[in-house]
Write an enzyme that holds these catalytic residues in place. Structure first.
Site, PDB file in Angstrom:
ATOM      1  N   HIS A  93       0.822  -1.205   0.000  1.00 43.32           N
ATOM      2  CA  HIS A  93       0.000   0.000   0.000  1.00 43.32           C
ATOM      3  C   HIS A  93       0.859   1.259   0.000  1.00 43.32           C
ATOM      4  CE1 HIS A  93      -3.427   2.618   1.183  1.00 43.32           C
ATOM      5  NE2 HIS A  93      -2.515   3.228   1.922  1.00 43.32           N
ATOM      6  N   GLU A  94       1.855   1.294   0.863  1.00 41.62           N
ATOM      7  CA  GLU A  94       2.694   2.493   0.949  1.00 41.62           C
ATOM      8  C   GLU A  94       3.557   2.675  -0.291  1.00 41.62           C
ATOM      9  OE1 GLU A  94       1.965   4.586   3.054  1.00 41.62           O
ATOM     10  OE2 GLU A  94       0.790   3.342   4.416  1.00 41.62           O
ATOM     11  N   HIS A  97       1.765   4.540  -2.977  1.00 41.58           N
ATOM     12  CA  HIS A  97       1.782   6.008  -2.908  1.00 41.58           C
ATOM     13  C   HIS A  97       3.020   6.565  -3.608  1.00 41.58           C
ATOM     14  CE1 HIS A  97      -1.750   6.434  -0.544  1.00 41.58           C
ATOM     15  NE2 HIS A  97      -1.261   5.886   0.542  1.00 41.58           N
ATOM     16  N   HIS A 101       3.039   9.117  -6.805  1.00 46.05           N
ATOM     17  CA  HIS A 101       3.854  10.333  -6.842  1.00 46.05           C
ATOM     18  C   HIS A 101       4.731  10.353  -8.093  1.00 46.05           C
ATOM     19  CE1 HIS A 101       6.646  13.222  -4.406  1.00 46.05           C
ATOM     20  NE2 HIS A 101       6.059  13.808  -5.414  1.00 46.05           N
TER      21      HIS A 101
END
Length: 226
Positions: A93-94, A97, A101
């Site tokens: 999940h992280e 991100h 980006h």
């Protein structure tokens, strides 16, 4: 009696999502010998896979998150060193991100811009709410009092907007990116995928409890304005 019931319902609305998130992450947080790598190792592997070798993976005592300013994935010790379904899902999940980006996705850019603005308004809100009692004493006219309350509503509204912008970013990280990667890459077995989906849902809704608290505060200020 009615007020007590409403208060309990409001408390449940605020507390239950937070409780569910913590329960879900803990439920699938036990290390398993059949999981070949740690959350930190998976995060590093996925970042390299998506051509992001310059994005570091670091441990953090401030929870699991991606820092767009430092361009770094921060994982709690349990996730970084853990070999659990929670560690696998949260790490993916992280990393998602970081992919958002790097891709310059519109929803991520909108969230990032609002988050930067919110940092300024949060500082202003801190000063305002400390000074509010004294300003209320000085605001002896109705118009001055209305203006004072309007400032409080405005400051809280920014945080609500940030939350609204955060939710689609979080949902995309969990279900638009992390879930397909984990499924297609066979990083976990098919029998474990329902548990992984639950963890990804919890990861996406981490901010929900805070958002509800902010909405309650906003409603209180709006009621004062009426």
């Amino acid at each position: 009696m009615l007020f007590a019931v409403l208060a309990l319902l409001l408390l449940a609305v605020i507390v239950l999502p937070q409780f569910w998130v913590r329960h879900t992450l803990a439920k699938h947080g036990d290390d398993r010998p059949d999981i070949p790598g740690t959350g930190g190792e998976l995060a590093r592997h996925l970042l390299d896979r998506f051509s992001l070798p310059d994005v570091p993976v670091e441990t953090s005592d401030r929870g699991d998150h991606y820092d767009p300013q430092a361009r770094a994935v921060h994982l709690s010790e349990n996730v970084y060193s853990g070999r659990s379904l929670t560690a696998v899902a949260v790490a993916a999940h992280e990393v998602s991100h970081a992919v958002q980006h790097a891709n310059g996705e519109r929803s991520f850019r909108a969230w990032q811009g609002l988050a930067r603005f919110a940092m300024v308004t949060d500082k202003a809100a801190g000063i305002f709410f400390i000074a509010a009692p004294f300003l209320a004493i000085l605001a002896r006219t109705p118009m001055a009092l209305v203006a004072l309350l309007a400032v409080g509503v405005g400051l809280l509204s920014v945080r609500v907007l940030v939350t609204l912008a955060t939710l689609p970013v979080e949902l995309d990280a969990s279900f638009g990116k992390a879930l397909p990667v984990l499924e297609k890459g066979a990083y976990v077995s098919e029998t474990d995928m329902p548990a992984v989906r639950s963890v990804l849902k919890a990861a996406a809704l981490t901010y929900l409890a805070a958002a509800l608290i902010t909405l309650v505060d906003l409603a209180r200020w709006v009621r004062l304005l009426r």
